[in-house]
Motif scaffolding. Structure first.
Motif, PDB file in Angstrom:
ATOM      1  N   TRP A 113      45.592  39.996  34.532  1.00 42.64           N
ATOM      2  CA  TRP A 113      44.152  39.933  34.774  1.00 42.64           C
ATOM      3  C   TRP A 113      43.836  39.312  36.126  1.00 42.64           C
ATOM      4  CZ3 TRP A 113      39.798  42.041  33.604  1.00 42.64           C
ATOM      5  CH2 TRP A 113      38.617  41.437  34.019  1.00 42.64           C
ATOM      6  N   LEU A 114      44.602  38.305  36.553  1.00 39.76           N
ATOM      7  CA  LEU A 114      44.366  37.714  37.869  1.00 39.76           C
ATOM      8  C   LEU A 114      44.536  38.770  38.959  1.00 39.76           C
ATOM      9  CD1 LEU A 114      46.117  34.229  37.565  1.00 39.76           C
ATOM     10  CD2 LEU A 114      43.669  34.724  37.577  1.00 39.76           C
TER      11      LEU A 114
ATOM     12  N   ALA B 234      38.266  56.403  37.886  1.00 38.09           N
ATOM     13  CA  ALA B 234      39.440  56.628  37.046  1.00 38.09           C
ATOM     14  C   ALA B 234      40.350  55.408  37.032  1.00 38.09           C
ATOM     15  CB  ALA B 234      40.198  57.858  37.531  1.00 38.09           C
ATOM     16  N   LEU B 235      40.620  54.844  38.213  1.00 38.48           N
ATOM     17  CA  LEU B 235      41.518  53.697  38.284  1.00 38.48           C
ATOM     18  C   LEU B 235      40.868  52.444  37.706  1.00 38.48           C
ATOM     19  CD1 LEU B 235      43.055  54.327  41.814  1.00 38.48           C
ATOM     20  CD2 LEU B 235      44.263  54.375  39.616  1.00 38.48           C
ATOM     21  N   PHE B 236      39.559  52.289  37.881  1.00 37.25           N
ATOM     22  CA  PHE B 236      38.875  51.130  37.312  1.00 37.25           C
ATOM     23  C   PHE B 236      39.024  51.105  35.797  1.00 37.25           C
ATOM     24  CE2 PHE B 236      35.085  49.386  35.247  1.00 37.25           C
ATOM     25  CZ  PHE B 236      35.060  48.094  35.769  1.00 37.25           C
ATOM     26  N   TYR B 237      38.747  52.219  35.151  1.00 37.45           N
ATOM     27  CA  TYR B 237      38.803  52.247  33.691  1.00 37.45           C
ATOM     28  C   TYR B 237      40.240  52.259  33.176  1.00 37.45           C
ATOM     29  CZ  TYR B 237      33.776  52.843  33.288  1.00 37.45           C
ATOM     30  OH  TYR B 237      32.422  52.633  33.335  1.00 37.45           O
ATOM     31  N   MET B 238      41.158  52.873  33.914  1.00 37.19           N
ATOM     32  CA  MET B 238      42.553  52.854  33.488  1.00 37.19           C
ATOM     33  C   MET B 238      43.113  51.433  33.522  1.00 37.19           C
ATOM     34  SD  MET B 238      43.681  55.853  32.560  1.00 37.19           S
ATOM     35  CE  MET B 238      45.439  55.876  32.804  1.00 37.19           C
ATOM     36  N   LEU B 239      42.886  50.738  34.631  1.00 26.39           N
ATOM     37  CA  LEU B 239      43.435  49.389  34.775  1.00 26.39           C
ATOM     38  C   LEU B 239      42.774  48.398  33.815  1.00 26.39           C
ATOM     39  CD1 LEU B 239      43.879  49.221  38.639  1.00 26.39           C
ATOM     40  CD2 LEU B 239      45.657  48.695  36.977  1.00 26.39           C
TER      41      LEU B 239
ATOM     42  N   TRP C 140      28.659  38.380  37.600  1.00 26.49           N
ATOM     43  CA  TRP C 140      29.278  37.142  37.106  1.00 26.49           C
ATOM     44  C   TRP C 140      30.251  37.388  35.949  1.00 26.49           C
ATOM     45  CZ3 TRP C 140      29.427  32.550  39.283  1.00 26.49           C
ATOM     46  CH2 TRP C 140      28.485  32.249  40.283  1.00 26.49           C
ATOM     47  N   LEU C 141      30.125  38.498  35.309  1.00 23.53           N
ATOM     48  CA  LEU C 141      30.908  38.724  34.097  1.00 23.53           C
ATOM     49  C   LEU C 141      32.417  38.721  34.336  1.00 23.53           C
ATOM     50  CD1 LEU C 141      30.178  38.961  31.176  1.00 23.53           C
ATOM     51  CD2 LEU C 141      30.153  41.439  31.399  1.00 23.53           C
ATOM     52  N   PRO C 142      32.951  39.410  35.364  1.00 25.90           N
ATOM     53  CA  PRO C 142      34.399  39.320  35.596  1.00 25.90           C
ATOM     54  C   PRO C 142      34.881  37.897  35.853  1.00 25.90           C
ATOM     55  CG  PRO C 142      33.484  41.191  36.776  1.00 25.90           C
ATOM     56  CD  PRO C 142      32.319  40.392  36.269  1.00 25.90           C
ATOM     57  N   THR C 143      34.064  37.097  36.538  1.00 24.96           N
ATOM     58  CA  THR C 143      34.439  35.703  36.780  1.00 24.96           C
ATOM     59  C   THR C 143      34.435  34.912  35.480  1.00 24.96           C
ATOM     60  OG1 THR C 143      33.526  35.821  39.022  1.00 24.96           O
ATOM     61  CG2 THR C 143      33.846  33.626  38.070  1.00 24.96           C
ATOM     62  N   ILE C 144      33.439  35.164  34.638  1.00 22.85           N
ATOM     63  CA  ILE C 144      33.406  34.505  33.327  1.00 22.85           C
ATOM     64  C   ILE C 144      34.636  34.899  32.509  1.00 22.85           C
ATOM     65  CG2 ILE C 144      32.164  34.411  31.132  1.00 22.85           C
ATOM     66  CD1 ILE C 144      29.564  34.726  32.741  1.00 22.85           C
ATOM     67  N   ASN C 145      34.991  36.181  32.541  1.00 22.00           N
ATOM     68  CA  ASN C 145      36.179  36.631  31.818  1.00 22.00           C
ATOM     69  C   ASN C 145      37.442  35.969  32.355  1.00 22.00           C
ATOM     70  OD1 ASN C 145      35.227  38.240  29.769  1.00 22.00           O
ATOM     71  ND2 ASN C 145      35.362  40.141  30.918  1.00 22.00           N
ATOM     72  N   THR C 146      37.499  35.766  33.662  1.00 22.72           N
ATOM     73  CA  THR C 146      38.650  35.075  34.250  1.00 22.72           C
ATOM     74  C   THR C 146      38.744  33.654  33.711  1.00 22.72           C
ATOM     75  OG1 THR C 146      38.437  36.397  36.267  1.00 22.72           O
ATOM     76  CG2 THR C 146      39.727  34.378  36.409  1.00 22.72           C
TER      77      THR C 146
ATOM     78  N   LEU D 122      41.403  40.182  41.438  1.00 24.14           N
ATOM     79  CA  LEU D 122      41.442  40.179  42.901  1.00 24.14           C
ATOM     80  C   LEU D 122      41.335  41.584  43.475  1.00 24.14           C
ATOM     81  CD1 LEU D 122      44.235  37.522  43.548  1.00 24.14           C
ATOM     82  CD2 LEU D 122      41.781  37.243  43.884  1.00 24.14           C
ATOM     83  N   PHE D 123      42.165  42.512  42.985  1.00 23.52           N
ATOM     84  CA  PHE D 123      42.295  43.805  43.651  1.00 23.52           C
ATOM     85  C   PHE D 123      41.278  44.843  43.190  1.00 23.52           C
ATOM     86  CE2 PHE D 123      46.491  41.899  44.200  1.00 23.52           C
ATOM     87  CZ  PHE D 123      46.642  42.056  45.565  1.00 23.52           C
ATOM     88  N   VAL D 124      40.690  44.664  42.003  1.00 23.59           N
ATOM     89  CA  VAL D 124      39.687  45.623  41.522  1.00 23.59           C
ATOM     90  C   VAL D 124      38.282  45.129  41.817  1.00 23.59           C
ATOM     91  CG1 VAL D 124      38.734  46.762  39.481  1.00 23.59           C
ATOM     92  CG2 VAL D 124      41.213  46.547  39.740  1.00 23.59           C
ATOM     93  N   TYR D 125      38.023  43.843  41.559  1.00 25.90           N
ATOM     94  CA  TYR D 125      36.649  43.346  41.680  1.00 25.90           C
ATOM     95  C   TYR D 125      36.344  42.751  43.059  1.00 25.90           C
ATOM     96  CZ  TYR D 125      36.433  43.867  36.623  1.00 25.90           C
ATOM     97  OH  TYR D 125      36.449  44.378  35.343  1.00 25.90           O
ATOM     98  N   TRP D 126      37.329  42.162  43.724  1.00 26.37           N
ATOM     99  CA  TRP D 126      37.085  41.529  45.020  1.00 26.37           C
ATOM    100  C   TRP D 126      37.404  42.457  46.182  1.00 26.37           C
ATOM    101  CZ3 TRP D 126      34.529  37.281  46.435  1.00 26.37           C
ATOM    102  CH2 TRP D 126      34.262  36.303  45.464  1.00 26.37           C
ATOM    103  N   PHE D 127      38.601  43.079  46.168  1.00 31.38           N
ATOM    104  CA  PHE D 127      39.025  43.867  47.312  1.00 31.38           C
ATOM    105  C   PHE D 127      38.650  45.331  47.186  1.00 31.38           C
ATOM    106  CE2 PHE D 127      42.710  40.639  47.504  1.00 31.38           C
ATOM    107  CZ  PHE D 127      41.874  39.715  48.097  1.00 31.38           C
TER     108      PHE D 127
END
Length: 291
Positions: free
Chosen positions: A281-282, A227-232, A156-162, A286-291
Motif C-alpha cells: 500500500w505504501l 485500468a491500472l488504477f483499478y487493477m492495482l 484525504w481518503l487515501p491518506t486516511i487509508n494509509t 506514492l506511485f498511484v496517488y502522488w506521482f
C-alpha cells in the motif's frame, strides 16, 4: 519438548504426512463453478450470478473444513519441527509470488508513464498514427477517444487509508509481542483492533470507488490510467480482505486458547502477510496517488 511437538506423551513424527484428503478436489470443483458462472454472468446470462454464489459458498465450506483439519493437526501436537520449517518456507515463497504479482502491475504503470506515453507523442507517431495526441500522464487517448475523467489525489481518503493500515501494522506488532510474553488478553485486544482497522480500510476504499466512479467519471475503461488504477488498488483491496480474514480466524483461535508463547506460526504467518499488504500500500500511495 513443547506442546506443539508432543502427541500423547510422545515426540511427534519426524515429518507428519496427513492422510489422503478430498479437500483439494472439492476446492477445485468450487472454483470451476465460480469461474464458469463469472464467464456466463459477464456475457449476460442470468444463471451465471447464481453459479458464482453457489461456487463461492461451496468454496467457503471447503475451506472451513480444510482449515479445521489443519488446526486440529496443530493442536494435537503432531506437527514436528520439520513441519514448522516447511510451513515457514511455504509462506515465504507464497509472499514472494505475491511480490512478483504486484511488481508486474507496478512495472506496467512505470512503463506506460515513462516510455509508452512519450513515445506515442513524438513527431513520427503524431504524423502517421494519432495526430494531436498529448504526451501527458494521464491522457484521454488518441483524438480524445477516452471520456474525460479526473484523477484521484492523495487527500484525504487515501491518506486516511494509509494511516489506518500503518496503525494496523503497529497494533498487530503489539499483539504479537503480547503473545510472545504470554499476555493472551492483551494479544486478543490488539489483534481485534487490527481486524477492525483492516475492515475499516476496506469500507473507505469502497467509498473511494463510488466517489471515483460517480463524481470523477474514472472507470476501468478510462485509458491506461483507469485500468491500472483499478487493477492495482482493486487487487490490493482483495488482499486486504484476505489478510483481515486470516487475522479474524487467528483472533478466534486466540480466544479459544490456541497458540503458546513459543509456538504460534499460524499467527506469525498471518502477520507476515499483513505486513506485506502494508508495504504494497505504501508503494501504491506514492506511485498511484502522488506521482
Amino acid at each position: 519438548m513443547s506442546a506443539s511437538h508432543v502427541a500423547q506423551g510422545k515426540e511427534a513424527p519426524y515429518y507428519y504426512v496427513p492422510a489422503d484428503s478430498v479437500h483439494p478436489v472439492r476446492a477445485s470443483a468450487s472454483l470451476l463453478i465460480t469461474l464458469l458462472g463469472a464467464a456466463l454472468w459477464i456475457n449476460g446470462s442470468t444463471i451465471g450470478f447464481y453459479m458464482v454464489l453457489v461456487g463461492l459458498l461451496c468454496l467457503f465450506v471447503v475451506l472451513y473444513g480444510w482449515f479445521g483439519d489443519a488446526i486440529r493437526e496443530s493442536e494435537a501436537g503432531i506437527n514436528s519441527q520439520r513441519v514448522d520449517h516447511s510451513y515457514r518456507w511455504s509462506m515465504a515463497w507464497f509472499i514472494f509470488s505475491e511480490v512478483m504479482f504486484f511488481s508486474a502491475f507496478f512495472g506496467s504503470l512505470w512503463y506506460a508513464r515513462e516510455f509508452t506515453t512519450p513515445m506515442l507523442s513524438n513527431l513520427d507517431h503524431q504524423t502517421l498514427l494519432w495526430p494531436n495526441f498529448s504526451g501527458t500522464w494521464p491522457n484521454f487517448g488518441p483524438a480524445g477517444i477516452v471520456p474525460e475523467f479526473k484523477t484521484v489525489g492523495p487527500f484525504w481518503l487515501p491518506t486516511i487509508n494509509t494511516a489506518l493500515l500503518l496503525s494496523s501494522g503497529l497494533t498487530l506488532t503489539i499483539s504479537h509481542h503480547a503473545l510472545r510474553a504470554n499476555h493472551r488478553g492483551k494479544a486478543i485486544f490488539w489483534l481485534a483492533a487490527t481486524v477492525i482497522l483492516g475492515f475499516t480500510f476496506v469500507g473507505c476504499q469502497a467509498y473511494e470507488y463510488m466517489h471515483a466512479y460517480q463524481d470523477l467519471n474514472l472507470r476501468f475503461d478510462s485509458g491506461a490510467y483507469g485500468a491500472l488504477f483499478y487493477m492495482l488498488t482493486g487487487f490490493h483491496g482483495f488482499h486486504v480482505i484476505l489478510g483481515a480474514t486470516f487475522l479474524t480466524v487467528i483472533l478466534f483461535r486466540l480466544m479459544k486458547g490456541h497458540f503458546t508463547a513459543d509456538h504460534h506460526f499460524g499467527f506469525e504467518g498471518a502477520a507476515w502477510y499483513w505486513h506485506f499488504v502494508d508495504v504494497v500500500w505504501l508503494g501504491l500511495y506514492l506511485f498511484v496517488y502522488w506521482f
